[in-house]
Design a protein around this motif. Structure first.
Motif, PDB file in Angstrom:
ATOM      1  N   LYS A 176      65.346 -12.944  95.859  1.00  0.00           N
ATOM      2  CA  LYS A 176      64.246 -12.191  95.259  1.00  0.00           C
ATOM      3  C   LYS A 176      62.897 -12.703  95.760  1.00  0.00           C
ATOM      4  O   LYS A 176      61.985 -11.924  96.025  1.00  0.00           O
ATOM      5  CB  LYS A 176      64.294 -12.279  93.730  1.00  0.00           C
ATOM      6  CG  LYS A 176      65.413 -11.494  93.110  1.00  0.00           C
ATOM      7  CD  LYS A 176      65.168 -10.039  93.304  1.00  0.00           C
ATOM      8  CE  LYS A 176      66.148  -9.229  92.487  1.00  0.00           C
ATOM      9  NZ  LYS A 176      65.944  -7.811  92.663  1.00  0.00           N
ATOM     10  N   GLU A 177      62.778 -14.018  95.902  1.00  0.00           N
ATOM     11  CA  GLU A 177      61.536 -14.603  96.405  1.00  0.00           C
ATOM     12  C   GLU A 177      61.216 -14.120  97.815  1.00  0.00           C
ATOM     13  O   GLU A 177      60.063 -14.105  98.232  1.00  0.00           O
ATOM     14  CB  GLU A 177      61.631 -16.127  96.384  1.00  0.00           C
ATOM     15  CG  GLU A 177      61.645 -16.711  95.000  1.00  0.00           C
ATOM     16  CD  GLU A 177      61.971 -18.198  94.992  1.00  0.00           C
ATOM     17  OE1 GLU A 177      62.031 -18.826  96.068  1.00  0.00           O
ATOM     18  OE2 GLU A 177      62.162 -18.731  93.884  1.00  0.00           O
ATOM     19  N   ASN A 178      62.229 -13.715  98.548  1.00  0.00           N
ATOM     20  CA  ASN A 178      62.063 -13.233  99.921  1.00  0.00           C
ATOM     21  C   ASN A 178      62.167 -11.715 100.020  1.00  0.00           C
ATOM     22  O   ASN A 178      62.425 -11.174 101.097  1.00  0.00           O
ATOM     23  CB  ASN A 178      63.084 -13.902 100.841  1.00  0.00           C
ATOM     24  CG  ASN A 178      62.764 -15.370 101.045  1.00  0.00           C
ATOM     25  OD1 ASN A 178      61.760 -15.702 101.656  1.00  0.00           O
ATOM     26  ND2 ASN A 178      63.604 -16.238 100.504  1.00  0.00           N
ATOM     27  N   ASP A 179      61.977 -11.042  98.887  1.00  0.00           N
ATOM     28  CA  ASP A 179      61.979  -9.575  98.820  1.00  0.00           C
ATOM     29  C   ASP A 179      63.250  -8.953  99.390  1.00  0.00           C
ATOM     30  O   ASP A 179      63.210  -7.927 100.060  1.00  0.00           O
ATOM     31  CB  ASP A 179      60.744  -8.984  99.523  1.00  0.00           C
ATOM     32  CG  ASP A 179      59.459  -9.355  98.800  1.00  0.00           C
ATOM     33  OD1 ASP A 179      59.468  -9.371  97.555  1.00  0.00           O
ATOM     34  OD2 ASP A 179      58.453  -9.628  99.493  1.00  0.00           O
ATOM     35  N   GLU A 198      70.725  -7.193  84.827  1.00  0.00           N
ATOM     36  CA  GLU A 198      69.958  -8.208  84.099  1.00  0.00           C
ATOM     37  C   GLU A 198      69.914  -9.537  84.855  1.00  0.00           C
ATOM     38  O   GLU A 198      68.972 -10.309  84.715  1.00  0.00           O
ATOM     39  CB  GLU A 198      70.531  -8.408  82.701  1.00  0.00           C
ATOM     40  CG  GLU A 198      70.264  -7.228  81.782  1.00  0.00           C
ATOM     41  CD  GLU A 198      71.026  -7.301  80.467  1.00  0.00           C
ATOM     42  OE1 GLU A 198      71.715  -8.318  80.202  1.00  0.00           O
ATOM     43  OE2 GLU A 198      70.952  -6.318  79.707  1.00  0.00           O
ATOM     44  N   LEU A 199      70.925  -9.790  85.689  1.00  0.00           N
ATOM     45  CA  LEU A 199      70.968 -11.011  86.492  1.00  0.00           C
ATOM     46  C   LEU A 199      70.192 -10.878  87.804  1.00  0.00           C
ATOM     47  O   LEU A 199      70.116 -11.827  88.572  1.00  0.00           O
ATOM     48  CB  LEU A 199      72.422 -11.404  86.776  1.00  0.00           C
ATOM     49  CG  LEU A 199      73.218 -11.851  85.558  1.00  0.00           C
ATOM     50  CD1 LEU A 199      74.695 -12.018  85.899  1.00  0.00           C
ATOM     51  CD2 LEU A 199      72.658 -13.173  85.018  1.00  0.00           C
ATOM     52  N   GLY A 200      69.637  -9.680  88.063  1.00  0.00           N
ATOM     53  CA  GLY A 200      68.792  -9.517  89.229  1.00  0.00           C
ATOM     54  C   GLY A 200      69.276  -8.549  90.291  1.00  0.00           C
ATOM     55  O   GLY A 200      68.601  -8.347  91.296  1.00  0.00           O
TER      56      GLY A 200
END
Length: 110
Positions: free
Chosen positions: A3-6, A66-68
């Protein structure tokens, strides 16, 4: 880290080919005329007609989101192929065609 790296995450959920669910809930699974689980290519299948199966799949999918997970891909979102035995009990309580059941499930999941 993803997620941090889109990175867009797509989760694969095997829908109507779930051996563990079928064994735990045979009443919601496709059965032979004698009441035993139908085994197709070595595995039993939950019934795509069963609303309990639908709720299970959508609940599981919501947990993944919910976990991403960004998107859910339903795999095996179909009936087992080549089944023409009239004694098979698909647990069709709603009088739907197979196409209607899959379409209604996808509307429900959406």
């Amino acid at each position: 880290m993803l997620k941090e790296n889109d990175i867009y995450l797509i989760g694969r959920v095997v829908a109507f080919k779930d051996e563990k669910y079928a064994h735990a809930y045979p009443e919601n699974s496709i059965q032979n005329g004698n009441g035993s689980l139908l085994i197709h290519n070595g595995e039993p299948w939950p019934s795509p007609y069963s609303r309990d199966v639908w709720r299970y799949l959508v609940g599981f999918s919501k947990e993944a989101v919910e976990l991403g997970i960004d998107e859910i891909q339903f795999d095996y979102c179909r009936f087992p192929d080549g089944m023409h035995d009239e004694s098979i009990d698909y647990q069709n309580e709603y009088g739907e065609s197979k196409a209607q059941a899959i379409t209604h499930f996808l509307y429900y999941a959406r």
